[in-house]
Every structure is written in C-alpha cells, then in structure tokens.
Motif scaffolding. Structure first.
Motif, PDB file in Angstrom:
ATOM      1  N   PRO A  77      -5.718   2.783  15.723  1.00 25.37           N
ATOM      2  CA  PRO A  77      -4.456   3.523  15.637  1.00 25.37           C
ATOM      3  C   PRO A  77      -4.548   4.670  14.639  1.00 25.37           C
ATOM      4  N   TYR A  78      -5.541   4.626  13.747  1.00 29.59           N
ATOM      5  CA  TYR A  78      -5.616   5.643  12.707  1.00 29.59           C
ATOM      6  C   TYR A  78      -7.025   5.701  12.134  1.00 29.59           C
ATOM      7  N   LEU A  79      -7.520   6.931  11.868  1.00 30.00           N
ATOM      8  CA  LEU A  79      -8.769   7.120  11.122  1.00 30.00           C
ATOM      9  C   LEU A  79      -8.517   8.244  10.124  1.00 30.00           C
ATOM     10  N   SER A  80      -8.830   8.020   8.877  1.00 28.38           N
ATOM     11  CA  SER A  80      -8.472   9.008   7.848  1.00 28.38           C
ATOM     12  C   SER A  80      -9.194  10.333   8.061  1.00 28.38           C
ATOM     13  N   TYR A  81     -10.401  10.287   8.619  1.00 31.40           N
ATOM     14  CA  TYR A  81     -11.226  11.501   8.691  1.00 31.40           C
ATOM     15  C   TYR A  81     -11.101  12.253  10.007  1.00 31.40           C
ATOM     16  N   GLY A  82     -10.404  11.680  10.980  1.00 36.85           N
ATOM     17  CA  GLY A  82     -10.324  12.389  12.246  1.00 36.85           C
ATOM     18  C   GLY A  82      -9.729  11.553  13.354  1.00 36.85           C
ATOM     19  N   SER A 132      -4.196  -2.938  12.284  1.00 30.03           N
ATOM     20  CA  SER A 132      -3.351  -2.255  11.313  1.00 30.03           C
ATOM     21  C   SER A 132      -2.445  -3.281  10.646  1.00 30.03           C
ATOM     22  N   PRO A 133      -2.181  -3.149   9.334  1.00 32.15           N
ATOM     23  CA  PRO A 133      -1.349  -4.143   8.648  1.00 32.15           C
ATOM     24  C   PRO A 133       0.064  -4.251   9.231  1.00 32.15           C
ATOM     25  N   MET A 134       0.574  -3.169   9.838  1.00 32.04           N
ATOM     26  CA  MET A 134       1.944  -3.188  10.369  1.00 32.04           C
ATOM     27  C   MET A 134       2.072  -4.032  11.636  1.00 32.04           C
ATOM     28  N   GLU A 135       0.929  -4.327  12.283  1.00 29.59           N
ATOM     29  CA  GLU A 135       0.997  -5.045  13.548  1.00 29.59           C
ATOM     30  C   GLU A 135       1.621  -6.426  13.420  1.00 29.59           C
ATOM     31  N   SER A 136       1.495  -7.019  12.230  1.00 31.75           N
ATOM     32  CA  SER A 136       1.942  -8.403  12.098  1.00 31.75           C
ATOM     33  C   SER A 136       3.283  -8.531  11.373  1.00 31.75           C
ATOM     34  N   VAL A 137       3.945  -7.412  11.075  1.00 33.88           N
ATOM     35  CA  VAL A 137       5.215  -7.523  10.341  1.00 33.88           C
ATOM     36  C   VAL A 137       6.364  -6.871  11.103  1.00 33.88           C
ATOM     37  N   GLU A 138       7.582  -7.330  10.779  1.00 33.76           N
ATOM     38  CA  GLU A 138       8.781  -6.690  11.315  1.00 33.76           C
ATOM     39  C   GLU A 138       9.587  -6.171  10.134  1.00 33.76           C
ATOM     40  N   ALA A 158      -3.498  -2.294   0.836  1.00 33.34           N
ATOM     41  CA  ALA A 158      -3.707  -0.892   0.428  1.00 33.34           C
ATOM     42  C   ALA A 158      -3.239   0.028   1.554  1.00 33.34           C
ATOM     43  N   ILE A 159      -2.376   0.990   1.208  1.00 32.76           N
ATOM     44  CA  ILE A 159      -1.810   1.923   2.195  1.00 32.76           C
ATOM     45  C   ILE A 159      -2.131   3.343   1.743  1.00 32.76           C
ATOM     46  N   SER A 160      -2.589   4.180   2.711  1.00 36.68           N
ATOM     47  CA  SER A 160      -2.912   5.566   2.355  1.00 36.68           C
ATOM     48  C   SER A 160      -2.363   6.570   3.371  1.00 36.68           C
ATOM     49  N   SER A 161      -1.611   6.081   4.366  1.00 37.04           N
ATOM     50  CA  SER A 161      -1.068   7.012   5.347  1.00 37.04           C
ATOM     51  C   SER A 161       0.253   6.501   5.905  1.00 37.04           C
ATOM     52  N   GLU A 213       9.365   5.001  15.543  1.00 34.55           N
ATOM     53  CA  GLU A 213       8.238   4.235  15.007  1.00 34.55           C
ATOM     54  C   GLU A 213       8.093   4.440  13.515  1.00 34.55           C
ATOM     55  N   TRP A 214       7.608   3.396  12.860  1.00 32.70           N
ATOM     56  CA  TRP A 214       7.175   3.489  11.464  1.00 32.70           C
ATOM     57  C   TRP A 214       5.832   2.781  11.386  1.00 32.70           C
ATOM     58  N   GLN A 215       4.774   3.559  11.141  1.00 30.60           N
ATOM     59  CA  GLN A 215       3.431   2.979  11.026  1.00 30.60           C
ATOM     60  C   GLN A 215       2.853   3.320   9.660  1.00 30.60           C
ATOM     61  N   MET A 216       2.007   2.434   9.139  1.00 25.82           N
ATOM     62  CA  MET A 216       1.283   2.708   7.881  1.00 25.82           C
ATOM     63  C   MET A 216      -0.143   2.181   8.023  1.00 25.82           C
ATOM     64  N   TYR A 217      -1.084   2.907   7.417  1.00 30.64           N
ATOM     65  CA  TYR A 217      -2.492   2.507   7.501  1.00 30.64           C
ATOM     66  C   TYR A 217      -3.168   2.634   6.149  1.00 30.64           C
ATOM     67  N   GLY A 218      -4.247   1.873   6.019  1.00 33.33           N
ATOM     68  CA  GLY A 218      -5.052   1.938   4.804  1.00 33.33           C
ATOM     69  C   GLY A 218      -6.361   2.649   5.073  1.00 33.33           C
ATOM     70  N   PRO A 219      -7.177   2.860   4.027  1.00 32.87           N
ATOM     71  CA  PRO A 219      -8.475   3.526   4.205  1.00 32.87           C
ATOM     72  C   PRO A 219      -9.447   2.640   4.987  1.00 32.87           C
ATOM     73  N   GLU A 220     -10.459   3.264   5.614  1.00 33.61           N
ATOM     74  CA  GLU A 220     -11.404   2.484   6.423  1.00 33.61           C
ATOM     75  C   GLU A 220     -12.276   1.621   5.510  1.00 33.61           C
TER      76      GLU A 220
END
Ligand code: H79
Length: 565
Positions: free
Chosen positions: A349-354, A437-443, A488-491, A558-565
């Motif tokens: 769902p997300y990659l920090s570099y591209g 992604s960490p958000m997949e398991s939370v509401e 850890a969240i970075s995006s 939508e509200w999504q958040m991601y951490g570094p790879e």
C-alpha cells in the motif's frame, strides 16, 4: 405443494442468476482486458472553443478554455460565427497518431461533441457541425479513426450528452444565459443527443470507448434513452458519467490521482498538461515531464489508467510543449515499458521511496527518491531470486537481508541511472508475503457519525467508495486509533470525497499521544481531494486526526498511515 413449487422456482431462479452473474463478470473482464493492460491514453479536446483560444472580445477569460462560452456568457448568435475560424487546415491525423504511438499511448479519446454542442463529424440532425458550419467542411473523426486502426491504437469518442449550450433544451451547469438555449431537455435528448450517439457508434466501425461527461439533469429515465444503442455495442467501454445511477465500466477522477484505489472498479485519471483542456494561447503552466512520468507510474501502481490531454489549435496543431512532454514519456517508457503495460497494482500500500507495479512473481520497484546509501528495502518476507535495473538487465544487483526485520535489501549502483524514475525489476520466490500496514488491523474511534452508512469503519477499510461523515451540525471532529502496541509511523494519507473544482477545504492535524498529552506531528489544509504527508518516524500507541471543516460536517473516505520499510 405450493411450497415445493416455490422452492423449485427459487432454486432454478437462484441458480440461473448465479450463472448470469458469472457470465456477466467474465464477459466484463474479457471486455476490459485490453483497457486494463493499456494504462496510457491520450485525450483530445478540440472544437470551436479552440478558435477563441481563451480570449473573447479582447478579454482573457479565466478558467478552462472549452468552457469559454459558459464562463463569458457568450450568446449563441455571438458564439456560432467562431465556427468560421475553426478551420484546421494543418490537421494531420496520421502524424498525431504516430506521435501518440511513439509516446507509448495505447488509446485515444477525442471530443466528438463537447458542451458547446459542436460536432466534429457530419451529423444529420444538426448544422452545428464541422461539415456544415466550418470552412473546413470535412469530418474530423473519420481520418483519425483510420490512422488509429492503422497504427494499432484503440479509439474512443467523448460525447457531452447532457450539457449542450447551442441546441435548445440542452443542459447548462449554472443555468442558461441566452433565451435561445431554453427548451425541452427530453426533446433535445430525443432529437440531438440520442441520434448523434447512434451516428458516432454506427458510422466508424467498432468504437472502443464512449466517454460521457457532466450528467447535469440526467434522470434515470433520460439516461435510459441511450440504453438501446449501448446494448448493440456489447464491447463498448463506457465511464460512470452518464447519470441516472448508471455506473458504466470506469470511475473517472478528474485532474487528480486518488490517494487510494477503487476496489472492484476500473478507473482512469484524466488530466491536463497545463490548466486547460481546450487550447488557450496564453496558458503556459505546463507540468514537467517528470511530473507526468511520475503521475503515470503512480496511477498504474494503484491499478488505474492515465488519460492525458492535448488541446490542438484551431489550425490543427498540437502545442509544441505537449509534443516534447509526450516524447519524454515515450523515451522513458521505451526503457521501462515492461513495468507499466499489462501490470497489476502494487501489493504494497505504500513505499517511502517510490511506487511498485507487478506481473505475477515479478515486482517493479519505481524509485523516485533514490536512497542516499544506495540500499532499497523491500517489505516482504519472500526470497529474491534476482534483481536488476530495467535500464541494464544483464547486470544482477546484490541482495542481502536486513537482520532487524528480515526485509530484503537491494544494493543499487551509486550513480543514479534516472532521476525521474529508476525501475528495479525483482523476481521473488513463492507466494508473495507482504508485511501488512498497521492500519489494516484497527478501526478508528470517531467523535461522531452522521449515520451508520457513513460510519467510522469506512475510514480504514481501504475503499474510497465508502465514507465517514461526522454528525450534520459538527464542524470539528476527531478520529483515534489504538494500535495496542508501539508502532512507528512516517506517512499520513487521507482521501476526501470531493472534486478539485468544488473548492472544498479541511484542516487536518495528525497527533500522537505522549504520556497523557497529545502532540502534533503534521498539519495540512486539504483541497477536498485528500493529501499525503511524510515525516520522520514517530513511535506511539495512540494516534488521532483532528478534522476541521468550516462549511459542513467533516468527512473522509480513507485514513491510512504507514511506517518505514
Ligand atoms: O471535458 C473536460 C471538462 O470540460 C469537463 N470534463 C473534462 C474531461 C468538465 N466539465 N465540467 N467539469 C468538468 C466540472 C465542472 C466545473 C465547474 Fe466550472 C465549476 C463548472 C462551473 C464551476 C470550471 C470552472 C468550469 C467553469 C468554471
């Protein structure tokens, strides 16, 4: 007995409807396959407005060029004479199609009739067309269709079915401004729109796409007037803009790349290269080739298509700025085509570099932000069989494992091969196991909900077709997630339910909980289409969004958040 017959009926009916559904969905999938593989189309907006080129009676008219008649409230009898100035003597459809093909374009969609009602073909139901009203006097669509067929490019027609500012009864966003426009919309549909759609779908062989636009005043009954014609063209691809509740085959985000995708729906972002669809002589706000190549990549990585516009002049020339940009895209695609055509969306769902695209066991990592240390983390648990640059396929890249998280690490050459987008091809072993992604398991827990159909669960379901809205009277709202552990969240990524032209804004603040206090990580004022914010990783258990909307109840898709790879 009655009951038994009832059961038999139920069984037979249910059974056949399941088959019908299966058949429908496989027929639909088969019909859409070429389009899904194609990824890149060229839109052409061309008509009488191209002759005005953004200026009326010496005044530069703001906004998109093809809307000039509406924006400047030009009366019909003042607009019609401009058809005499729409005389594309330099029109060279073979050259246009060759140029498009060299740019990597796989389909072309041209305005057969835009909102000004002017047809680029010889319509039998009006004189407001290229053959009867312009000195050029020849059908513009026919030679373009022929050139496309010759070069293996698919062809589509845009048709403005509802808005028509020159035929009485046609709709107009913001209302009619000339009495001559007034009339019966149903009569307009029966006498102009429906027969013209029959003309464009009957007179040019098989047309691949029909691109509806702006369903102003289109009820279900009015939309149904087009159904008999559509039924005769089962392979025709249509979009979601007919109106009357018809979904068509594609979603059509206009002038933006959605932050997330549309599960179960095909979609296509249409976009201008500058700020207008129809030619404007003084619009020089061109997007860079870099932006256009990255837009194409980003859209494809989310499973969509890119329909990129050109607005030729009234003489029949595509602006130089468009040609150079298309050439740059073609040059990049020539090296990296394998990573675009026929691919499916990114599994990450997300990659920090591209971004990432995929073909079975092959991933294509599209590197936008080249890592300073040359090390590229891949957040999956699979072993990598081989990795190489598409620009240099014979040279295998070293792959090691990051002991801390077991991610594979690809060692890139120190010198950046392509600062716009360097593609790394990765062949992996086994079934793909991505780190979720960490958000997949939370509401999220929200401060209020408008009703259950616009509830909090829609925020984190990864589906931008569903939305959360706060209670009607609220102007401030919050949404909180508890990861139940330190993450850890970075995006931050948010999606919003409006279109760019609606001028909606929300102030969004992301916070994390540190002890008993909430601390702000980042703030953004959106434009109604969502946003993405990247920041240094913040590790916490609780995160919350504050959403402020001055005009209506806060709302997000939508509200999504991601951490570094
Ligand atoms: O064909 C291109 C546009 O002309 C068409 N869709 C693309 C593919 C389009 N028509 N309407 N819209 C898009 C959205 C409507 C925007 C409006 Fe406005 C906002 C109409 C009135 C206010 C933009 C700004 C047009 C006139 C002023």
């Amino acid at each position: 007995m009655k009951k038994i017959i009832g059961y038999i009926f139920l069984f037979v009916f249910a059974n056949s409807s399941i088959h019908a559904q299966l058949n429908d969905s496989t027929a639909e999938a088969k019909k859409m396959q070429w389009w899904k593989d194609a990824k890149f189309g060229m839109f052409i907006h061309w008509g009488v407005y191209s002759a005005l080129a953004g200026t009326y009676e010496g005044k530069k008219i703001p906004g998109i060029g093809e809307w000039i008649m509406n924006t400047a409230k030009i009366p019909i009898d003042k607009y019609k004479p401009y058809a005499k100035l729409f005389n594309p003597v330099k029109y060279n459809p073979e050259a246009w199609v060759k140029m498009a093909r060299n740019a990597g374009v796989k389909y072309i969609v041209i305005t057969s009739k835009h909102h000004d009602g002017f047809a680029l073909f010889d319509s039998k139901v009006t004189d407001w067309d290229i053959v009867d009203a312009s000195p050029y006097g020849k059908d513009l669509l026919k030679p373009l269709v022929a050139a496309c067929r010759k070069e293996g490019i698919r062809i589509g027609f845009y048709y403005s079915q509802a808005q028509d500012w020159n035929h009485p009864g046609g709709a107009a966003i913001n209302g009619h401004w000339d009495k001559a426009q007034d009339g019966d919309m149903d009569a307009y549909l029966d006498n102009i729109a429906v027969p013209q759609v029959r003309e464009i779908l009957s007179n040019y062989g098989n047309i691949d796409i029909l691109w509806w636009d702006t369903p102003k005043d289109m009820t279900k009954e009015r939309a149904e007037k087009f159904m008999p014609i559509l039924k005769q063209h089962p392979n025709l691809i249509t979009n979601n803009r007919l109106g009357g509740g018809f979904q068509g085959d594609t979603e059509t985000p206009e002038q933006f790349v959605p932050s997330t995708g549309f599960p179960g729906r095909n979609w296509e972002t249409c976009m201008t290269m500058n700020d207008t669809w129809g030619y404007k002589s003084y619009d020089s706000n061109w997007k860079s080739s870099k932006t256009l190549i990255r837009n194409l990549t980003e859209i494809v990585s989310k499973g969509g298509n890119f329909l990129l516009n050109v607005g030729p002049t009234a003489e029949g020339e595509i602006p130089k700025a468009s040609i150079t940009r298309l050439a740059a895209m073609g040059k990049w695609l020539n090296v990296n085509k394998e990573a675009i055509y026929g691919t499916t969306a990114s599994p990450f769902p997300y990659l920090s570099y591209g971004r990432c695209t995929r073909k079975g066991r092959k991933l294509y990592l599209h590197v936008f932000d080249y890592p300073a240390n040359g090390l590229l983390g891949v957040p999956m648990a699979n072993k990598i069989r081989e990795a190489y640059l598409l620009a240099d396929p014979t040279k295998r890249l070293l792959v090691t494992i990051n002991k801390a998280n077991q991610h594979s690490v690809i060692h890139l050459p120190k010198k950046i091969p392509d600062t716009i987008n360097t593609v790394v091809a990765v062949e992996f072993e086994g079934d793909l196991k991505i780190i979720p992604s960490p958000m997949e398991s939370v509401e999220a827990v929200v401060s209020s909900e408008n009703d259950a159909s616009e509830g909090a669960k829609n925020l984190t379901d990864g589906n931008r077709l569903t939305r959360w809205t706060a209670a009607k009277t609220d102007r401030n709202a919050s949404a909180t997630v508890d990861f139940k552990k330190q993450v850890a969240i970075s995006s931050l990524i948010v999606d919003e339910p409006w279109n760019p032209w609606e001028n909606k804004r929300q102030k969004i603040t992301l916070q994390y909980k540190s002890g008993e206090t909430w601390k702000t990580i980042t703030t953004t004022t959106t434009k109604g289409i969502g946003d993405q914010k990247n920041f240094k990783p913040v590790t916490a258990e609780f995160f919350r969004l504050l959403i402020e909307n001055k005009e209506e109840a806060p709302s997000l898709l939508e509200w999504q958040m991601y951490g570094p790879e």
